[in-house]
Structures are given as structure tokens and as C-alpha cells.
Design an enzyme around this catalytic site. Structure first.
Site, mmCIF file in Angstrom:
data_model
loop_
_atom_site.group_PDB
_atom_site.id
_atom_site.type_symbol
_atom_site.label_atom_id
_atom_site.label_comp_id
_atom_site.label_asym_id
_atom_site.label_seq_id
_atom_site.Cartn_x
_atom_site.Cartn_y
_atom_site.Cartn_z
ATOM 1 N N LYS A 39 -12.520 -1.181 2.806
ATOM 2 C CA LYS A 39 -13.117 -2.165 1.893
ATOM 3 C C LYS A 39 -14.599 -1.872 1.687
ATOM 4 C CE LYS A 39 -13.589 -5.199 5.901
ATOM 5 N NZ LYS A 39 -12.954 -6.296 6.651
ATOM 6 N N ARG A 133 -10.751 -18.384 8.930
ATOM 7 C CA ARG A 133 -11.231 -17.754 7.714
ATOM 8 C C ARG A 133 -10.038 -17.751 6.780
ATOM 9 N NH1 ARG A 133 -14.237 -12.051 8.625
ATOM 10 N NH2 ARG A 133 -12.093 -11.448 8.262
ATOM 11 N N TYR A 249 -48.449 -3.800 0.609
ATOM 12 C CA TYR A 249 -48.615 -5.205 0.241
ATOM 13 C C TYR A 249 -49.186 -6.008 1.398
ATOM 14 C CZ TYR A 249 -45.958 -4.478 -4.051
ATOM 15 O OH TYR A 249 -45.545 -4.065 -5.278
ATOM 16 N N MET A 296 -40.215 -2.304 -2.308
ATOM 17 C CA MET A 296 -38.895 -2.192 -2.933
ATOM 18 C C MET A 296 -38.397 -0.742 -2.967
ATOM 19 S SD MET A 296 -37.610 -3.365 -6.722
ATOM 20 C CE MET A 296 -38.177 -5.032 -6.537
HETATM 21 C C1 LIG Z 1 -12.754 -5.893 7.935
HETATM 22 C C2 LIG Z 1 -11.492 -6.168 8.633
HETATM 23 C C3 LIG Z 1 -11.020 -5.296 9.625
HETATM 24 C C4 LIG Z 1 -11.849 -4.162 10.178
HETATM 25 O O1 LIG Z 1 -12.735 -4.714 11.147
HETATM 26 P P1 LIG Z 1 -13.817 -3.853 11.938
HETATM 27 O O2 LIG Z 1 -14.474 -4.856 12.825
HETATM 28 O O3 LIG Z 1 -14.750 -3.300 10.915
HETATM 29 O O4 LIG Z 1 -13.104 -2.794 12.678
HETATM 30 C C5 LIG Z 1 -9.758 -5.535 10.151
HETATM 31 N N1 LIG Z 1 -9.027 -6.599 9.738
HETATM 32 C C6 LIG Z 1 -9.462 -7.481 8.812
HETATM 33 C C7 LIG Z 1 -8.605 -8.628 8.420
HETATM 34 C C8 LIG Z 1 -10.710 -7.305 8.249
HETATM 35 O O5 LIG Z 1 -11.162 -8.195 7.358
#
Ligand SMILES: *Cc1c(COP(=O)(O)O)cnc(C)c1O
Length: 346
Positions: A39, A133, A249, A296
Site C-alpha cells: 500500500k 479500526r 529562516y 521547504m
Molecule cells: C499495513 C498493514 C499491514 C502491514 O503492517 P506492517 O506493520 O507495516 O508490517 C498488515 N495488515 C494490515 C491490515 C495493514 O493495514
């Protein structure tokens, strides 16, 4: 337009280290198979660079968060190997899932209904065991709607796998309690840190993300995991300060003596946040202190220790994640995903 000149920021990706990290996590997963969380553009390191390496190392199950992330990953692996963690929010997303055969993670009764109403099909099911979550509640597992789902992987997610706290065992027990109540093919609980909690947490499939890309959140992983991301930035200008001159700055640094400094093409717009102030960049092992505030697009470093450096030379950002996290108080996740689009990923 002519081709762009090469950028003054580059992010070197150690592909060998990335492949090594996946294999190490797959081995540590024991009888379970390791997937890969890809992701957020592989945690900021680039899908086109990282997914082929993970695929060639042996990964066969890939996790993204958004439906919009499927297309880029699908350039490198079969769509049926891609799971979408956010699940379908709308009927458009459910239709997109069916059209692409990317697999939704069903996260609520509402999503289950939406998925089944559109015709259903293979899915994963996320059960909430305490993180609060995404995921259906344990008390919802007996709903007739859930029994109608065609579930490949039954999943849950650990809240505190990077800590030694009773919540890990509590979530494990809750997950084990759910397993007998619903038909499914495979089970998955552990993220990167969860893999290091031991065999009870592995089930059939593990879901490492951070540690693939060099993150180390538990001591058990320190020996196994290699750094993957190496950001570098070019010196745009060398200047000589006189004693009493200030830098940047709000003039927060004042030169105590005459000194040579470098203005470097790296700033908070690139994800090098102001929390790096007081830190340093490096050149061939030498430490070059950051002077004044992070702008920046620029930072200024002390070149006293590297008098031969000139405009166009490259400096390294010290990006060994556990140390960088300590330096900046950012999380290892943030340090990776912050790295901006002006870096040439190579
Ligand atoms: C992002 C995520 C992972 C990976 O987690 P890491 O801590 O980066 O290894 C696994 N499962 C779910 C549901 C996630 O959202």
C-alpha cells in the site's frame, strides 16, 4: 517538451536487501507463507521498483489500502493476488472489484451486504479483535449475511505487535475463538512485528509491510532486516560564512567563526521535516551538521569536515530507520511514506 534533466534528489533502493527482507520474513513465518503489504506506493519506495522484486522473491499475496492502488500493482502481478484492505465503500468500488478480480477485504456488515447485493464472489474477511479500526465485531460473526460470504482469508490485525503487552495474547485468543465460527480457507493475523511474536501468531499467511522496507520494530528483527532506502541530495551552492553570520529562516544558527557551508536540495516538501533540525547529513561516513531550520526546498550543512566538497556533489541522508526515528521522533512508517515525489526512485 524535451526530457527533464535528472533531479537533484535521488532515492536509491537496494533491491537485493528488499528481496532478502521478504525471504527472511517468509522464513521467520515458519509454515505460513509471507505476503507483502504494498500500500501507499510500497510505503513510499515505489511500486514499479519494489513489487517486481517482491514477486520474484516469491510473494504471491499483495495488500493495498485503496482501490485506486490496484492498477499500478496489477502491472506486475495477477490481479487475483491483490487484496484491498479498505474493502468496498460504494457500489462503484464493488463493481470495480468484480471487473478486475482484485479481492476485497470485507470490513463491516454494510460492506458484506454491498458485496453480496452486487453478486458477491471471493473475498477476505477482517474481524476486529481489539484495534477498533476496520473489521466486523466478534459479536457479528454469527450474522447470516457473513455466512453467505465466500471467504478466502479470515484476517485480524494486531494493535501492539511492536510491544510486549498482554493485548497481543488477548487478540490471539480472540482470533482463535472466531476461527471455528465461520467457514474460510486461510487465516492471517501477523504484520511485520507480529511475525516476530512466534509461531502461534503465524497461521497460514503473514502480512509484513514495514520490515520489507527496512523497518525494525522489535529486537528479534534487528539481525534479519537490512536497510532498503537510501535518500541522497545534491549540494546546490557552497558559501563561506563570516563569524556572526546567520543561516536560514528566523536566523536560528549563528556562525561562531568563519566557515564553509553547503546549501542542499532537500526540504520539508520532500518529507525531510523540521524535526530533523539538529541532525546531520553524511558524506562517506563523515557527519555534516545541519545548520538552522529546514526550509521547504533546502537545508544548509556545515562543510568543515568535508572541505573538498563542491556544488553538484551528493550527500546521504542517514536513513537507518530505527536511528532516524529516534533522531526525529517520527515513526519508521512516517519516515518512509513521507519521502516526496521529487526524489528519483532508482
Ligand atoms: C499495513 C498493514 C499491514 C502491514 O503492517 P506492517 O506493520 O507495516 O508490517 C498488515 N495488515 C494490515 C491490515 C495493514 O493495514
Amino acid at each position: 517538451m524535451p526530457d527533464k534533466p535528472p533531479p537533484t534528489l535521488r532515492l536509491k533502493i537496494d533491491r537485493e536487501a528488499l528481496g532478502h527482507n521478504w525471504r527472511a520474513l517468509d522464513t521467520l513465518s515458519g509454515k505460513a507463507e509471507a505476503g507483502a503489504a504494498v500500500k501507499a506506493d510500497c510505503y513510499g519506495l515505489g511500486v514499479d521498483t519494489c513489487v517486481p522484486v517482491l514477486r520474484d522473491a516469491g510473494a504471491q499475496q499483495f495488500f493495498v489500502a485503496h482501490w485506486g492502488e490496484v492498477e499500478d500493482v496489477a502491472r506486475h502481478v495477477p490481479t487475483s493476488q491483490i487484496a484491498v484492505l479498505h474493502g468496498p465503500l460504494t457500489s462503484e468500488e464493488a463493481s470495480y472489484a468484480r471487473a478486475t478480480s482484485a479481492v476485497p477485504v470485507i470490513d463491516s456488515l454494510r460492506q458484506a451486504r454491498l458485496w453480496l447485493e452486487g453478486g458477491g464472489g471471493l473475498c477476505h474477511l477482517m474481524v476486529d479483535t481489539g484495534i477498533n479500526r476496520l473489521g466486523i465485531g466478534i459479536d457479528e460473526i454469527g450474522e447470516p449475511l457473513i455466512a453467505e460470504l465466500n471467504i478466502d482469508c479470515l484476517m485480524s490485525h494486531l494493535a501492539c505487535a511492536d510491544e510486549d503487552v498482554p493485548m497481543n495474547a488477548a487478540q490471539l485468543a480472540a482470533f482463535n475463538g472466531v476461527i471455528g465460527q465461520i467457514k474460510h480457507r486461510r487465516r492471517s493475523l501477523a504484520n511485520s512485528a507480529g511475525i516476530a511474536l512466534g509461531g502461534n501468531y503465524h497461521f497460514d499467511l503473514t502480512r509484513p509491510g514495514l520490515s520489507l522496507y527496512g523497518g525494525i520494530q522489535r529486537s528479534e528483527l534487528a539481525e534479519l532486516i537490512r536497510q532498503v532506502a537510501y535518500p541522497e541530495a545534491a549540494i546546490l551552492q557552497v558559501r563561506v560564512l563570516k563569524a556572526g553570520d546567520t543561516v536560514g529562516y528566523n536566523a536560528t544558527f549563528t556562525a561562531a567563526k568563519d566557515m564553509r557551508v553547503g546549501v542542499v536540495s532537500l526540504g520539508y516538501a520532500d518529507g525531510f521535516l523540521r524535526s530533523w533540525a539538529g541532525g546531520h547529513l553524511q558524506h562517506e561516513g563523515r557527519t555534516l551538521s545541519l545548520l538552522g531550520k529546514v526550509s521547504m526546498d533546502m537545508v544548509v550543512v556545515d562543510l568543515t569536515e568535508a572541505p573538498e566538497l563542491v556544488e553538484g556533489d551528493w550527500l546521504s541522508v542517514p536513513y537507518f530507520l530505527p536511528d532516524a526515528a529516534q533522531q526525529t521522533t517520527l515513526s519508521q512508517y512516517e519516515l518512509l511514506t513521507l519521502l516526496g515525489t521529487r526524489f528519483a526512485r532508482q
